[in-house]
Write a protein that holds these residues in place. Structure first.
Motif, PDB file in Angstrom:
ATOM      1  N   GLY A   1      -5.492  -3.983   5.764  1.00  0.00           N
ATOM      2  CA  GLY A   1      -6.089  -3.301   4.620  1.00  0.00           C
ATOM      3  C   GLY A   1      -7.296  -2.481   5.032  1.00  0.00           C
TER       4      GLY A   1
ATOM      5  N   ASP B   1      -7.292  -0.979  -4.724  1.00  0.00           N
ATOM      6  CA  ASP B   1      -8.726  -0.869  -4.425  1.00  0.00           C
ATOM      7  C   ASP B   1      -9.172  -1.884  -3.382  1.00  0.00           C
ATOM      8  OD1 ASP B   1      -9.301   1.124  -6.508  1.00  0.00           O
ATOM      9  OD2 ASP B   1      -8.822  -0.513  -7.893  1.00  0.00           O
ATOM     10  N   LEU B   2      -8.565  -3.074  -3.414  1.00  0.00           N
ATOM     11  CA  LEU B   2      -9.031  -4.158  -2.547  1.00  0.00           C
ATOM     12  C   LEU B   2      -7.849  -4.999  -2.089  1.00  0.00           C
ATOM     13  CD1 LEU B   2     -12.148  -6.349  -2.977  1.00  0.00           C
ATOM     14  CD2 LEU B   2      -9.942  -7.508  -2.799  1.00  0.00           C
TER      15      LEU B   2
ATOM     16  N   LEU C   1       0.816  -1.222   0.000  1.00  0.00           N
ATOM     17  CA  LEU C   1       0.000   0.000   0.000  1.00  0.00           C
ATOM     18  C   LEU C   1       0.847   1.270   0.000  1.00  0.00           C
ATOM     19  CD1 LEU C   1      -2.832  -0.879   2.563  1.00  0.00           C
ATOM     20  CD2 LEU C   1      -2.946  -0.976   0.072  1.00  0.00           C
TER      21      LEU C   1
ATOM     22  N   HIS D   1      -6.479   0.755   6.684  1.00  0.00           N
ATOM     23  CA  HIS D   1      -6.087   1.771   5.711  1.00  0.00           C
ATOM     24  C   HIS D   1      -7.201   2.040   4.693  1.00  0.00           C
ATOM     25  CE1 HIS D   1      -1.943   2.408   7.064  1.00  0.00           C
ATOM     26  NE2 HIS D   1      -2.031   1.165   7.473  1.00  0.00           N
ATOM     27  N   ASN D   2      -8.418   1.737   5.131  1.00  0.00           N
ATOM     28  CA  ASN D   2      -9.637   2.119   4.411  1.00  0.00           C
ATOM     29  C   ASN D   2      -9.754   1.499   3.022  1.00  0.00           C
ATOM     30  OD1 ASN D   2     -12.103   3.528   4.778  1.00  0.00           O
ATOM     31  ND2 ASN D   2     -11.423   5.112   3.353  1.00  0.00           N
ATOM     32  N   ARG D   3      -9.274   0.271   2.895  1.00  0.00           N
ATOM     33  CA  ARG D   3      -9.468  -0.473   1.654  1.00  0.00           C
ATOM     34  C   ARG D   3     -10.554  -1.526   1.857  1.00  0.00           C
ATOM     35  NH1 ARG D   3      -5.399   2.691   1.175  1.00  0.00           N
ATOM     36  NH2 ARG D   3      -4.241   2.775  -0.808  1.00  0.00           N
ATOM     37  N   LYS D   4     -11.221  -1.889   0.788  1.00  0.00           N
ATOM     38  CA  LYS D   4     -12.095  -3.050   0.836  1.00  0.00           C
ATOM     39  C   LYS D   4     -11.198  -4.253   1.099  1.00  0.00           C
ATOM     40  CE  LYS D   4     -15.656  -1.170  -2.178  1.00  0.00           C
ATOM     41  NZ  LYS D   4     -16.608  -1.417  -3.285  1.00  0.00           N
ATOM     42  N   SER D   5     -11.618  -5.125   2.021  1.00  0.00           N
ATOM     43  CA  SER D   5     -10.707  -6.180   2.475  1.00  0.00           C
ATOM     44  C   SER D   5     -11.435  -7.503   2.682  1.00  0.00           C
ATOM     45  CB  SER D   5     -10.030  -5.773   3.785  1.00  0.00           C
ATOM     46  OG  SER D   5      -9.303  -4.570   3.621  1.00  0.00           O
TER      47      SER D   5
ATOM     48  N   ASN E   1      -2.334   2.603  -6.918  1.00  0.00           N
ATOM     49  CA  ASN E   1      -3.302   2.641  -5.817  1.00  0.00           C
ATOM     50  C   ASN E   1      -4.147   1.372  -5.786  1.00  0.00           C
ATOM     51  OD1 ASN E   1      -4.640   4.108  -3.611  1.00  0.00           O
ATOM     52  ND2 ASN E   1      -6.413   4.065  -4.965  1.00  0.00           N
TER      53      ASN E   1
ATOM     54  N   PRO F   1     -15.280  -0.278   2.663  1.00  0.00           N
ATOM     55  CA  PRO F   1     -13.904  -0.116   3.160  1.00  0.00           C
ATOM     56  C   PRO F   1     -13.895   0.003   4.686  1.00  0.00           C
ATOM     57  CG  PRO F   1     -14.319   1.333   1.295  1.00  0.00           C
ATOM     58  CD  PRO F   1     -15.654   0.765   1.685  1.00  0.00           C
TER      59      PRO F   1
END
Length: 250
Positions: A112, A84-85, A75, A115-119, A82, A153
């Motif tokens: 993840g 996304d997931l 990341l 850090h505000n990602r879809k996970s 960048n 996210p």
């Protein structure tokens, strides 16, 4: 979609390679994984030691560290575009109930989410080291194709796939986290004086039978998906604790 794929089973595990093979046909996949197995490392992060990172090719890196290190470098290390997931798995062995607190697979996905990602964290009940996990990867591909817009996210979506399962979204059930029970045994080997080596000789894994949990769903042959929040505050105890403290403060 740019997908960062990692795991805690190591760079050469069949589960991570299956995800890369299947998802790479439609998405931009970036694989970054530990050099060796790092199971049960939860959210361990190297903060004082340097990490050796090997570039295998443009989208494929190996890290001599923990699963969370892999996600953090993926990341923030400026080696990938960048993301996304964040997708962690496919783990060889399930991560249900209290397992999620120990699991390096879930820990990587949780990083993840932080850090505000879809996970997503994906685990399988198939323990065969020679199994290819392609069928499971194809199910993940179908899940992303149908539901990715529904994932938020900051939440970890924890998926556990039985050894024998129906390869269909209809086989998936949304379930709450169950309660795992552990019975651990240690073997000790005296070295000198009061110093001994202790080895975790094995763990008997059980669970508390409860309807609607990931265990209940899994052992009915269905596929549980459990949304895990980053906020571990107990809302009930928060209020009850306030009441008890007020009483003792008077």
């Amino acid at each position: 979609m740019n997908i960062l794929i990692t795991n805690d089973d190591g760079i050469s595990s069949n589960g991570i390679l299956a995800l890369e093979k299947v998802l790479g046909k439609e998405h931009n996949t970036y694989l970054i994984a530990p050099l060796k197995e790092r199971s049960a490392t939860s959210m361990a992060l190297s903060i004082y030691d340097s990490l050796r990172v090997e570039r295998v090719n443009e989208n494929h890196y190996i890290v001599d560290g923990y699963p969370v290190d892999c996600v953090n470098i993926g990341l923030h290390g400026k080696i990938f575009p960048n993301i996304d997931l964040v997708l962690s798995g496919i783990n060889r062995g399930v991560n249900m109930g209290h397992d999620v607190h120990y699991s390096g697979t879930v820990g990587a996905a949780r990083h993840g989410a932080i850090h505000n990602r879809k996970s997503l964290a994906v685990s399988s009940g198939n323990l065969d080291k020679n199994y290819d996990y392609i069928k499971e990867a194809e199910l993940v591909h179908e899940i992303l194709g149908s539901w990715v817009e529904e994932f938020i996210p900051g939440i970890v979506y924890n998926i556990n796939i039985p050894e024998k399962f129906e390869d269909s979204l209809s086989a998936i059930e949304i379930a709450k986290l169950g309660r795992r029970t552990y019975i651990d045994t240690y073997e000790s080997k005296p070295i000198i004086g009061g110093i001994s080596d202790f080895f975790l000789g094995g763990s008997h894994l059980g669970y508390v039978p409860e309807e609607g949990t990931d265990f209940d769903t899994f052992f009915r042959g269905k596929i549980p998906i459990t949304p895990l929040s980053l906020d571990q505050t107990s809302p009930l105890e928060l209020e009850e604790f306030k009441k008890r403290i007020r009483v003792k403060s008077k």
